[in-house]
Every structure is written in C-alpha cells, then in structure tokens.
Design a protein around this motif. Structure first.
Motif, PDB file in Angstrom:
ATOM      1  N   LEU A 259      -9.928   9.773  -8.383  1.00 16.09           N
ATOM      2  CA  LEU A 259      -8.479   9.974  -8.492  1.00 16.09           C
ATOM      3  C   LEU A 259      -7.943   9.781  -9.905  1.00 16.09           C
ATOM      4  N   PHE A 260      -8.535   8.887 -10.652  1.00 19.61           N
ATOM      5  CA  PHE A 260      -8.005   8.493 -11.958  1.00 19.61           C
ATOM      6  C   PHE A 260      -9.096   8.705 -13.005  1.00 19.61           C
ATOM      7  N   ASN A 261      -8.917   9.702 -13.857  1.00 21.84           N
ATOM      8  CA  ASN A 261      -9.933  10.074 -14.834  1.00 21.84           C
ATOM      9  C   ASN A 261      -9.282  10.816 -15.993  1.00 21.84           C
ATOM     10  N   PRO A 262     -10.033  11.245 -16.991  1.00 21.02           N
ATOM     11  CA  PRO A 262      -9.431  11.945 -18.139  1.00 21.02           C
ATOM     12  C   PRO A 262      -8.707  13.243 -17.785  1.00 21.02           C
ATOM     13  N   ASN A 263      -8.897  13.751 -16.575  1.00 26.84           N
ATOM     14  CA  ASN A 263      -8.214  14.976 -16.163  1.00 26.84           C
ATOM     15  C   ASN A 263      -6.913  14.703 -15.405  1.00 26.84           C
ATOM     16  N   THR A 264      -6.456  13.458 -15.426  1.00 23.61           N
ATOM     17  CA  THR A 264      -5.193  13.099 -14.780  1.00 23.61           C
ATOM     18  C   THR A 264      -4.267  12.431 -15.785  1.00 23.61           C
ATOM     19  N   ASN A 265      -2.972  12.490 -15.496  1.00 23.94           N
ATOM     20  CA  ASN A 265      -1.966  11.773 -16.276  1.00 23.94           C
ATOM     21  C   ASN A 265      -1.394  10.631 -15.450  1.00 23.94           C
ATOM     22  N   LEU A 266      -0.971   9.579 -16.148  1.00 22.27           N
ATOM     23  CA  LEU A 266      -0.451   8.376 -15.498  1.00 22.27           C
ATOM     24  C   LEU A 266       1.003   8.166 -15.908  1.00 22.27           C
ATOM     25  N   TYR A 267       1.880   7.899 -14.913  1.00 25.40           N
ATOM     26  CA  TYR A 267       3.306   7.726 -15.177  1.00 25.40           C
ATOM     27  C   TYR A 267       3.821   6.444 -14.536  1.00 25.40           C
ATOM     28  N   PHE A 268       4.848   5.870 -15.165  1.00 26.44           N
ATOM     29  CA  PHE A 268       5.550   4.714 -14.598  1.00 26.44           C
ATOM     30  C   PHE A 268       6.683   5.224 -13.722  1.00 26.44           C
ATOM     31  N   GLY A 269       6.752   4.724 -12.445  1.00 28.07           N
ATOM     32  CA  GLY A 269       7.753   5.225 -11.515  1.00 28.07           C
ATOM     33  C   GLY A 269       8.863   4.258 -11.153  1.00 28.07           C
ATOM     34  N   ASP A 270       8.556   2.958 -11.053  1.00 26.72           N
ATOM     35  CA  ASP A 270       9.597   2.026 -10.615  1.00 26.72           C
ATOM     36  C   ASP A 270       9.085   0.588 -10.730  1.00 26.72           C
ATOM     37  N   PHE A 271      10.031  -0.352 -10.664  1.00 28.20           N
ATOM     38  CA  PHE A 271       9.758  -1.783 -10.710  1.00 28.20           C
ATOM     39  C   PHE A 271      10.806  -2.463  -9.843  1.00 28.20           C
ATOM     40  N   TYR A 272      10.371  -3.202  -8.809  1.00 25.04           N
ATOM     41  CA  TYR A 272      11.354  -3.774  -7.896  1.00 25.04           C
ATOM     42  C   TYR A 272      10.773  -4.959  -7.140  1.00 25.04           C
ATOM     43  N   CYS A 273      11.653  -5.663  -6.435  1.00 21.63           N
ATOM     44  CA  CYS A 273      11.242  -6.707  -5.499  1.00 21.63           C
ATOM     45  C   CYS A 273      12.114  -6.609  -4.263  1.00 21.63           C
ATOM     46  N   MET A 274      11.710  -7.291  -3.206  1.00 23.31           N
ATOM     47  CA  MET A 274      12.449  -7.262  -1.938  1.00 23.31           C
ATOM     48  C   MET A 274      12.879  -8.679  -1.570  1.00 23.31           C
ATOM     49  N   TYR A 275      13.680  -9.311  -2.426  1.00 23.74           N
ATOM     50  CA  TYR A 275      14.152 -10.677  -2.182  1.00 23.74           C
ATOM     51  C   TYR A 275      12.978 -11.649  -2.051  1.00 23.74           C
ATOM     52  N   THR A 276      11.917 -11.380  -2.822  1.00 25.83           N
ATOM     53  CA  THR A 276      10.719 -12.222  -2.789  1.00 25.83           C
ATOM     54  C   THR A 276      10.329 -12.589  -4.215  1.00 25.83           C
ATOM     55  N   ALA A 277       9.386 -13.513  -4.330  1.00 32.60           N
ATOM     56  CA  ALA A 277       8.949 -13.951  -5.654  1.00 32.60           C
ATOM     57  C   ALA A 277       8.030 -12.930  -6.312  1.00 32.60           C
ATOM     58  N   TYR A 278       7.343 -12.116  -5.517  1.00 33.70           N
ATOM     59  CA  TYR A 278       6.418 -11.153  -6.099  1.00 33.70           C
ATOM     60  C   TYR A 278       7.102  -9.804  -6.279  1.00 33.70           C
ATOM     61  N   HIS A 279       6.591  -9.048  -7.252  1.00 35.70           N
ATOM     62  CA  HIS A 279       7.205  -7.787  -7.642  1.00 35.70           C
ATOM     63  C   HIS A 279       6.225  -6.625  -7.492  1.00 35.70           C
ATOM     64  N   TYR A 280       6.805  -5.447  -7.320  1.00 33.07           N
ATOM     65  CA  TYR A 280       6.034  -4.221  -7.145  1.00 33.07           C
ATOM     66  C   TYR A 280       6.258  -3.281  -8.326  1.00 33.07           C
ATOM     67  N   VAL A 281       5.187  -2.625  -8.740  1.00 29.62           N
ATOM     68  CA  VAL A 281       5.264  -1.561  -9.747  1.00 29.62           C
ATOM     69  C   VAL A 281       4.708  -0.286  -9.115  1.00 29.62           C
ATOM     70  N   ILE A 282       5.478   0.787  -9.186  1.00 27.24           N
ATOM     71  CA  ILE A 282       5.017   2.073  -8.676  1.00 27.24           C
ATOM     72  C   ILE A 282       4.517   2.914  -9.848  1.00 27.24           C
ATOM     73  N   LEU A 283       3.284   3.379  -9.749  1.00 22.26           N
ATOM     74  CA  LEU A 283       2.686   4.265 -10.734  1.00 22.26           C
ATOM     75  C   LEU A 283       2.354   5.593 -10.074  1.00 22.26           C
ATOM     76  N   VAL A 284       2.345   6.656 -10.861  1.00 24.36           N
ATOM     77  CA  VAL A 284       2.023   7.979 -10.339  1.00 24.36           C
ATOM     78  C   VAL A 284       0.835   8.544 -11.111  1.00 24.36           C
TER      79      VAL A 284
END
Length: 376
Positions: A259-284
C-alpha cells in the motif's frame, strides 16, 4: 475591504458569540428583528428615506469569512453611517430540540465601500449553512439610529479548511506525535459478513467508500474523499498489531509495501480527539496519478514519505522499512480498491472494544491540543 467597526469592537479572536453582542451593545442597541419589530426603549427609529439593500451578493467564502455586497438606491445614500448585518445559522430540522439555540449574531459596521469582508471564527464555523440580511442605518447626534427596512434573506454555506488551516493542524499534531516505532503490516478489522460480501459481490476487491463525518468539522475529506480505512499501530511490547479492535473480530492484514511505496503519495488529512486524552491523526495514501491523488493534491498538505512525524517509508540495504508515530492513533485511508488476495483474513483473539470506535465521532471543540483559531 474589511469591516473597521468589527476590527475595533471585536478585537479578541476568542470571544464567544455572547461577548460579541455584549461588545456591540453600545452601538447596536436591540436591533430590529427581520420583521421590523423592536422594543420601545431600543433607541432606534425607522425611516423610509434610507435605502433598503437589495440584490445581496456573497463571495470569497472561506471557513471563517466572506465578502458581502449589495445594491442601494441613491436616495438618501449619503446619510448612511452604518450597516447592520443579521447573521444566523440556518435551522436544522434534525437538530436536538432540547439543545440550547445558537445565539444570533447582530453585527454593526461603519459604512465602508462595498464589498466588505466579514470575518470572525467566534461566530462563523466551517461547512455550515447561514442566513444573512442587511439594514442601512444613520446614527443621530443623540446616539439613536434611524434604520431602513431589512433586506431580503440570503443563504450561503461556509467553506472547508484550506491547506493553510490544515497545515496549522499538522504543526500541532507534530508536537505530540512522539517517537517512531517500526511496523510491517497495515490491517483492517471488520465483521465476517463484510468479508463474505466482498467475496460474493466485488470479486474479492475491497472498494473505497465515502469517508464519514468524524473528526474536524472543517475537514475537506469528510463526506467527500473515497477510500478504505486501515490501521498500522503496534503494541509497544510486541511490535505487532493489537489483538483488540472496535470494528470487528475479523482482520485483513497486508504487507506495508503493498500500500505504501515510492509509487504512492502521502497526505495529512486531520487531527482530532473525542473528549479523550489520546489523539487521532488521519493520513491519506494515494497511488500517484490516481483520482484520489488528484483530489488530495488540491486540498491536503503533502508529506514527505521518507521524512515526517507520522508515517515513513525508507530504504535500508535495498529493503523498504516502515515506522509509525507512537503517541497518536493513526487512521490511514487508502484511496484505491484492495484485493483480498494481497493479504490474509483471520479472526483476532482479543475483544471488540466498541467504545474506541471513531465512526462519525465528533471532535472536542474545547481541546487546546488539536484545535486552531478558526471555526471548529
């Protein structure tokens, strides 16, 4: 041209809507409603001589600003000293009737050349429908106003986060990403029925679907980008994927290089939490030149696949090596179909932790770690 009165009276970028009205109360004492009703002590008189705005135009819409202009008859135009702008969120028929209503925003601006910019993240949210109407006003020597009738009501919708806003989110996410851990597989948990359906109806190929509305309200990928969700987080003590999952007891695992190799591009999509101490990062992850790649290229910050704080693919001794950030939970979206024959499907031995599901999860708007100074 920006509204000078707003800049003068509303100089706090974090003022809530209630504070906006408080600050404006000296200039806009109990403005008429759109039907022309007002209290007897409002200090505002109505006079037909002032021109009524018409043919209102909204342009240059962003997630927390817009430009507004209108036409007026020339009669008594030189008497206009101020504009009153009535801005409200459009009512949602599906909203919770027990929830408190949003405070309406009545803005007062000195008469300036049109179009003028209305900007303020404390009363404008991204991807939100609003109604707006305008009055012209003339301030008298005793401090009272004479006003025109209200204009027609115009509807518009604010925009998604731009790349500039997403870059601000990216920079905040980098601060807490933590050290990088090695991993070797992406995985996707679902119920057994999901994989049976894929085999029977899609020839073993998992198909991209539209991303739900979880995460930041202004994220340009929510409800628009099509992809397949994968995880890559590993347990610190084993270096392997955790045996628990909120999404189902059956797991598809695929080698990271598929899925992830020199023939793919990587993008930043989002950064959030759901009223919790831990956070999520969405990558594409998008294959180069694919429709998903073109979608992301226009809307999302692109990351260097070899050097970033979240997910890397580097080459060591001719072999691709992969690392993920330890202190955030990565949600990876792959934008093309994925054939089940490229990996394996097996039942996990752990529990299905539904409380950890992020399906349509709403972002905590009060978290200082993952919010930026624009509409949430």
């Amino acid at each position: 041209m920006e509204v000078p009165r707003l800049d003068h009276a509303l100089n706090s970028p974090t003022s809530p809507c209630e504070e906006v009205i408080k600050n404006l109360s000296l200039e806009a004492i109990q403005l008429c409603d759109r039907d022309g009703n007002k209290s007897q002590d409002s200090g505002i008189a109505e006079m037909e001589e002032l021109p009524v705005p018409h043919n209102i135009k909204i342009s240059n819409i962003t997630c927390d600003s817009f430009k507004i202009s209108w036409e007026m008859d020339s009669k008594s135009k030189d008497r206009i000293t101020h504009y009153f702008i009535d801005l409200n969120k459009k009512e949602n028929k599906n909203s919770n009737k027990f929830k408190h209503k949003d405070v309406p925003t009545k803005l007062v601006a000195k008469a300036v050349p049109l179009p003028m910019t209305v900007r303020g993240h404390w009363f404008l949210s991204p991807r939100t429908e609003y109604t707006v109407a305008v009055q012209t006003a003339s301030k008298q020597v005793d401090g009272d106003y004479v006003v025109s009738e209200w204009s027609e009501i115009i509807e518009f919708c604010t925009a998604d986060y731009s790349k500039v806003h997403l870059t601000q989110l990216l920079e905040k996410a980098e601060v807490i990403a933590g050290r990088m851990l090695k991993f070797s597989v992406f995985y996707r948990n679902q119920h057994k029925e999901y994989f049976d359906y894929i085999r029977e109806h899609h020839g073993d190929a998992m198909q991209p679907s539209v991303k739900d509305n979880s995460g930041s309200h202004g994220s340009p990928i929510s409800g628009k980008l099509e992809g397949i969700f994968f995880s890559c987080s590993t347990e610190f003590n084993t270096g392997k994927p955790p045996q628990d999952s909120p999404y189902g007891r059956y797991r598809f695992e695929i080698a990271a290089e598929k899925l992830f190799n020199p023939n793919t591009n990587l993008y930043f999509g989002d950064f959030y939490c759901m009223y919790t101490a831990y956070h999520y990062v969405i990558l594409v992850i998008a294959p180069v030149g694919s429709p998903g790649d073109e979608f992301c290229k226009q809307r999302l910050p692109q990351l260097n696949s070899k050097d970033n704080k979240f997910l890397t693919c580097t080459e060591e001794d001719g072999v691709l090596v992969y690392h993920h950030a330890q202190d955030v939970i990565l949600e990876v979206i792959y934008t093309d179909p994925v054939d089940l024959s490229l990996g394996t499907v097996a039942e996990i031995t752990g529990h299905q932790l539904m409380s950890l599901s992020t399906a349509n999860a709403k972002k905590d708007p009060s978290c200082k770690t993952c919010n930026i100074s624009v509409g949430r």
